[in-house]
Design a protein around this motif. Structure first.
Motif, PDB file in Angstrom:
ATOM      1  N   UNK A  69       0.972  -1.468   0.392  1.00  0.00           N
ATOM      2  CA  UNK A  69      -0.017  -0.348  -0.071  1.00  0.00           C
ATOM      3  C   UNK A  69       0.870   0.774   0.309  1.00  0.00           C
ATOM      4  N   UNK A  70       0.495   1.831  -0.918  1.00  0.00           N
ATOM      5  CA  UNK A  70       0.588   3.758  -0.986  1.00  0.00           C
ATOM      6  C   UNK A  70       0.163   5.080  -0.139  1.00  0.00           C
ATOM      7  N   UNK A  71       0.462   5.792  -0.215  1.00  0.00           N
ATOM      8  CA  UNK A  71      -0.406   6.949  -0.418  1.00  0.00           C
ATOM      9  C   UNK A  71      -1.211   7.883  -1.115  1.00  0.00           C
ATOM     10  N   UNK A  72      -2.000   8.767  -0.753  1.00  0.00           N
ATOM     11  CA  UNK A  72      -2.116   8.862  -2.022  1.00  0.00           C
ATOM     12  C   UNK A  72      -2.423   9.894  -3.004  1.00  0.00           C
ATOM     13  N   UNK A  73      -0.637  10.442  -2.625  1.00  0.00           N
ATOM     14  CA  UNK A  73      -0.049  10.977  -3.094  1.00  0.00           C
ATOM     15  C   UNK A  73       1.521  10.061  -2.438  1.00  0.00           C
TER      16      UNK A  73
ATOM     17  N   UNK B 192      12.701  23.634  -5.987  1.00  0.00           N
ATOM     18  CA  UNK B 192      14.248  24.382  -5.022  1.00  0.00           C
ATOM     19  C   UNK B 192      13.092  23.407  -3.893  1.00  0.00           C
ATOM     20  N   UNK B 193      13.565  23.862  -2.692  1.00  0.00           N
ATOM     21  CA  UNK B 193      12.963  23.665  -1.308  1.00  0.00           C
ATOM     22  C   UNK B 193      11.743  24.273  -1.390  1.00  0.00           C
ATOM     23  N   UNK B 194      11.836  25.290  -1.457  1.00  0.00           N
ATOM     24  CA  UNK B 194       9.935  26.108  -1.259  1.00  0.00           C
ATOM     25  C   UNK B 194       9.175  25.731  -2.312  1.00  0.00           C
ATOM     26  N   UNK B 195      10.083  25.468  -3.638  1.00  0.00           N
ATOM     27  CA  UNK B 195       8.645  25.054  -4.640  1.00  0.00           C
ATOM     28  C   UNK B 195       7.923  23.447  -3.999  1.00  0.00           C
ATOM     29  N   UNK B 196       9.010  22.561  -2.869  1.00  0.00           N
ATOM     30  CA  UNK B 196       8.577  21.969  -3.187  1.00  0.00           C
ATOM     31  C   UNK B 196       7.794  21.710  -1.887  1.00  0.00           C
ATOM     32  N   UNK B 197       8.130  22.304  -1.171  1.00  0.00           N
ATOM     33  CA  UNK B 197       6.664  23.023   0.177  1.00  0.00           C
ATOM     34  C   UNK B 197       5.364  22.638  -0.286  1.00  0.00           C
ATOM     35  N   UNK B 198       5.842  23.916  -1.259  1.00  0.00           N
ATOM     36  CA  UNK B 198       4.134  24.140  -2.233  1.00  0.00           C
ATOM     37  C   UNK B 198       3.616  23.822  -2.059  1.00  0.00           C
ATOM     38  N   UNK B 199       4.663  22.063  -3.465  1.00  0.00           N
ATOM     39  CA  UNK B 199       3.831  21.665  -3.822  1.00  0.00           C
ATOM     40  C   UNK B 199       2.875  20.634  -2.814  1.00  0.00           C
TER      41      UNK B 199
ATOM     42  N   UNK C 130       1.869  21.123   0.158  1.00  0.00           N
ATOM     43  CA  UNK C 130       0.974  22.327   0.965  1.00  0.00           C
ATOM     44  C   UNK C 130      -0.854  21.655  -0.513  1.00  0.00           C
ATOM     45  N   UNK C 131       0.115  21.946  -1.018  1.00  0.00           N
ATOM     46  CA  UNK C 131      -1.598  22.179  -2.744  1.00  0.00           C
ATOM     47  C   UNK C 131      -1.805  20.471  -2.494  1.00  0.00           C
ATOM     48  N   UNK C 132      -1.273  19.437  -2.038  1.00  0.00           N
ATOM     49  CA  UNK C 132      -1.437  18.293  -1.785  1.00  0.00           C
ATOM     50  C   UNK C 132      -2.144  17.991  -0.965  1.00  0.00           C
TER      51      UNK C 132
ATOM     52  N   UNK D 289      -3.643  20.057  -6.177  1.00  0.00           N
ATOM     53  CA  UNK D 289      -2.592  19.434  -6.487  1.00  0.00           C
ATOM     54  C   UNK D 289      -1.969  21.147  -8.018  1.00  0.00           C
ATOM     55  N   UNK D 290      -1.164  21.563  -8.311  1.00  0.00           N
ATOM     56  CA  UNK D 290      -0.697  22.066  -9.217  1.00  0.00           C
ATOM     57  C   UNK D 290      -1.247  21.797 -10.789  1.00  0.00           C
ATOM     58  N   UNK D 291      -1.790  21.532 -11.516  1.00  0.00           N
ATOM     59  CA  UNK D 291      -2.342  21.322 -12.805  1.00  0.00           C
ATOM     60  C   UNK D 291      -1.104  21.361 -13.549  1.00  0.00           C
ATOM     61  N   UNK D 292      -1.223  20.212 -14.980  1.00  0.00           N
ATOM     62  CA  UNK D 292       0.045  20.282 -15.526  1.00  0.00           C
ATOM     63  C   UNK D 292       0.031  20.684 -16.265  1.00  0.00           C
ATOM     64  N   UNK D 293       1.616  21.717 -17.100  1.00  0.00           N
ATOM     65  CA  UNK D 293       1.361  22.517 -17.595  1.00  0.00           C
ATOM     66  C   UNK D 293       0.827  22.262 -19.488  1.00  0.00           C
ATOM     67  N   UNK D 294       1.313  23.308 -20.102  1.00  0.00           N
ATOM     68  CA  UNK D 294       1.132  22.644 -21.441  1.00  0.00           C
ATOM     69  C   UNK D 294       1.756  21.456 -21.752  1.00  0.00           C
TER      70      UNK D 294
END
Length: 267
Positions: A124-128, A195-202, A204-206, A211-216
């Motif tokens: 078993x793994x987590x939701x994310x 980066x460590x900062x954007x990793x934490x943002x990711x 927290x969004x989850x 979670x942030x949507x995929x790009x183009x």
């Protein structure tokens, strides 16, 4: 020389230790998934029941229709993937047994596929499910800092799942996004240029369920890039490539019978 009895006793004792603690640290960098052998857990034994939903049985039929009737085993990988998605991201042994039944093969044939490919999670793994690339390009671009950030922010170590079942972290080998290192694969999606900062943002969004949507282009560099262009921006591929010409009427007489493919190819 050890007697046969002593040797057998020692081997059994070692086997019990391995099974009781399959993730025991060896002191080396751990990049593997679960052990290649099955370990019974309260929610994963041969006594448990699994079956596809009616909606997924339609998908099963569609998948098997792509292969000749006497080559149903060709559908093992896509059917395992379907079972894993239905079961919340992991494959219990009961799901593997169901795939074996559908493909009309021995269960061992399915087990060997599921234990070989790291895309299949037999525990078993987590939701994310966070797969952190730790191979050379990502490592020299800071993947160790990203790993430490994730571990500290979530309170888990590599190979562990948070108590709320939301996140699982696993360091893996190359995920093929070297141009935008360091990066993680979060379930099916790539989040890059971290980066460590954007990793934490990711993270927290989850946690917030958003979670942030995929790009183009099907991934998301977290530094504002559109794709994998460098500091100078786009330097090539300014025009859309011309696709190959395909006869639009090639199936006008009906669908192709997979069983006839070999005959047409001269086998």
């Amino acid at each position: 020389m050890l007697s046969f009895t002593k040797t057998t006793t020692a081997a059994r004792a070692l086997s019990r230790r391995l099974v009781s603690n399959p993730f025991a640290s060896t002191g080396r960098r751990s990049m593997a998934h679960t052990p290649s052998f099955h370990v019974d857990t309260p929610d994963n034994t041969t006594a448990h029941y699994f079956d596809f939903t009616p909606e997924n049985y339609a998908r099963v039929k569609s998948i098997l229709s792509k292969y000749p009737a006497n080559y149903k085993q060709s559908g093992i990988i896509p059917l395992l993937d379907l079972a894993q998605r239905q079961n919340g991201g992991w494959l219990p042994v009961a799901a593997m047994d169901k795939v074996a039944q559908i493909c009309e093969v021995k269960p061992s044939r399915v087990y060997e596929v599921a234990s070989f490919y790291t895309m299949f999670n037999r525990q078993k793994v987590g939701k994310y499910f966070i797969q952190l690339c730790g191979t050379t390009p990502c490592m020299i671009c800071g993947s160790e800092d990203i790993k430490k950030t994730i571990e500290k922010h979530l309170g888990i170590k590599n190979g562990q799942t948070t108590k709320d079942g939301l996140f699982t972290l696993l360091e893996v080998e190359c995920l093929g996004a070297c141009a935008n290192a360091p990066m993680v694969q979060l379930n099916d999606d790539y989040y890059e240029s971290l980066t460590p900062k954007t990793t934490i943002e990711l993270l927290e969004a989850c946690k917030a369920g958003n979670p942030p949507k995929m790009g183009k282009w099907g991934s998301l560099p977290m530094n504002g890039q559109v794709s994998c262009e460098g500091p100078l921006g786009k330097t090539s591929l300014f025009e859309a490539p011309v696709p190959p010409q395909i006869d639009a009427d090639r199936f006008k007489d009906g669908s192709v019978d997979p069983a006839s493919v070999k005959a047409h190819m001269g086998y």
